[in-house]
Design an enzyme around this catalytic site. Structure first.
Site, short mmCIF file in Angstrom:
data_model
loop_
_atom_site.label_atom_id
_atom_site.label_comp_id
_atom_site.label_asym_id
_atom_site.label_seq_id
_atom_site.Cartn_x
_atom_site.Cartn_y
_atom_site.Cartn_z
N GLY A 123 -94.93 -105.95 51.18
CA GLY A 123 -95.67 -104.71 51.38
C GLY A 123 -95.62 -103.92 50.09
O GLY A 123 -95.26 -104.46 49.04
N GLY B 69 -92.26 -104.05 41.29
CA GLY B 69 -92.10 -103.62 42.68
C GLY B 69 -90.76 -104.04 43.26
O GLY B 69 -89.76 -104.23 42.55
N ASP B 70 -90.74 -104.21 44.56
CA ASP B 70 -89.50 -104.52 45.27
C ASP B 70 -89.09 -105.99 45.19
O ASP B 70 -87.91 -106.32 45.36
CB ASP B 70 -89.67 -104.19 46.76
CG ASP B 70 -90.79 -105.04 47.37
OD1 ASP B 70 -91.93 -104.98 46.84
OD2 ASP B 70 -90.54 -105.76 48.34
N THR C 297 -98.37 -111.62 48.42
CA THR C 297 -97.00 -111.97 48.00
C THR C 297 -96.40 -113.02 48.93
O THR C 297 -96.74 -113.06 50.11
CB THR C 297 -96.15 -110.68 48.08
OG1 THR C 297 -96.58 -109.82 47.04
CG2 THR C 297 -94.68 -110.93 47.94
N ARG D 31 -95.21 -102.31 35.45
CA ARG D 31 -94.79 -101.92 36.81
C ARG D 31 -94.05 -103.08 37.49
O ARG D 31 -94.49 -104.22 37.46
CB ARG D 31 -96.03 -101.55 37.63
CG ARG D 31 -95.75 -101.15 39.08
CD ARG D 31 -95.88 -102.32 40.03
NE ARG D 31 -95.69 -101.92 41.42
CZ ARG D 31 -95.53 -102.78 42.43
NH1 ARG D 31 -95.49 -104.09 42.18
NH2 ARG D 31 -95.38 -102.36 43.65
N1 ASP Z 1 -94.10 -106.24 47.48
C1 ASP Z 1 -95.08 -106.58 46.49
C2 ASP Z 1 -95.03 -105.57 45.38
O1 ASP Z 1 -95.00 -104.40 45.64
C3 ASP Z 1 -96.46 -106.66 47.01
C4 ASP Z 1 -96.63 -107.30 48.37
O2 ASP Z 1 -95.69 -107.68 49.04
O3 ASP Z 1 -97.79 -107.46 48.77
O4 ASP Z 1 -95.10 -105.97 44.24
#
Ligand code: ASP
Length: 292
Positions: free
Chosen positions: A212, A191-192, A161, A189
């Site tokens: 993360g 994420g953050d 990311t 899905r």
């Molecule tokens: N934060 C990202 C997610 O969960 C993944 C990452 O930062 O590697 O989609």
């Protein structure tokens, strides 16, 4: 850590990087930071620099964002991105969008040209077509990113990311995050990364961008919490360290965060194996790229 503007800090994702991928990640965050810094040198705003820098990483094909984003379980891209204008406390986000070359530009379009902040899925794609028709940005790739793009192996390794925090000469803060998400994610899905306060946050005082496992970052609203520590009086590096410690204690997981305040003080922290980071402050000669 010195106070000097403008400043840009770019990360290529925190995680279990394979050794051979690390130089590739470092190369791309460095180029991205230079692209963003060039915009600042020409008098562009923090927002302009953050968008350009993130577009580079989405377009390079070797980081987990945009064109290089990981495939979901059904073998196509569903991309998430967010851009934040700290001065206005405004953001634009896009989630689970397919067929969009640079989701960060779509996020900015949402922030600047609609009455809303966050679009997802097929209707975000419709907005992307409207953005192109209005000439807000141009289509950059001939190659289709449309689903379904069936792949033989889901283990295709891009890197991770991406995100950045930028402060321009006027002390205005912008930040971004952009991702294909976690490996083999179930379609739908999110994420953050597009979630305000979790994947990134900025106000007039400080900006942060996190990376993360999104499920864990969202639970502790990591980026907003890190900036709150600065509001409560910690210096930026101490706030980054404290947010990492809090994250680890609450979730037992791995993450990373980068931060800059409006005066140019910066900090970063990660408990992951690697998080390629480039910082440029004041002049391009100050460029530093490190693995954590
Ligand atoms: N934060 C990202 C997610 O969960 C993944 C990452 O930062 O590697 O989609």
């Amino acid at each position: 850590m010195s106070e000097q503007l403008p400043v840009i800090m770019v990360h290529g994702g925190a995680g279990k990087w394979k050794d051979e991928r690390i130089p590739i990640g470092m190369k791309h965050v460095e180029i991205a930071a230079k692209c963003g810094f060039e915009v600042l040198e020409k008098g562009g705003s923090a927002l302009d620099a953050a968008e350009v820098c993130t577009m580079y990483m989405e377009s390079c094909g070797e980081l987990n964002a945009g064109k290089g984003g990981r495939w979901n379980k059904d073998g196509y891209h569903e991309l998430d991105a967010m851009i934040i204008d700290g001065e206005k406390l405004q953001f634009g986000s896009v989630a689970a969008v397919a067929g969009v070359e640079n989701p960060i530009s779509l996020a900015r379009y949402i922030m600047e040209k609609t009455d809303y902040n966050f679009f997802a899925g097929q209707n975000a794609r419709v907005l992307f077509e409207r953005m192109l028709a209005e000439g807000y940005r141009e289509r950059r790739y001939k190659r289709s990113l449309d689903p379904p793009v069936h792949v033989d192996s889901y283990d295709i390794e891009t890197a991770d990311t991406v995100g950045c925090v930028v402060v321009d000469e006027k002390g205005r803060i912008a930040c971004t995050s952009s991702t294909g998400g976690i490996p083999k994610k179930t379609p739908g899905r999110v994420g953050d990364s597009p979630v305000f306060g979790a994947g990134a946050y900025a106000n007039e005082l400080c900006g942060a961008s996190a990376t993360g496992y999104g499920e864990h970052i969202m639970r502790v609203v990591m980026s907003r919490t890190a900036v709150l520590y600065v509001e409560q009086g910690l210096d930026v590096q101490a706030a980054a360290d404290k947010s990492m410690k809090m994250f680890e204690e609450k979730t037992g997981s791995e993450a990373g965060i980068i931060m800059i305040d409006s005066k140019g003080n910066h900090g970063r922290a990660t408990n992951a194996k690697a998080m390629p980071v480039t910082i440029i402050q004041g002049t391009v000669q100050s460029l530093v790229t490190e693995i954590k």
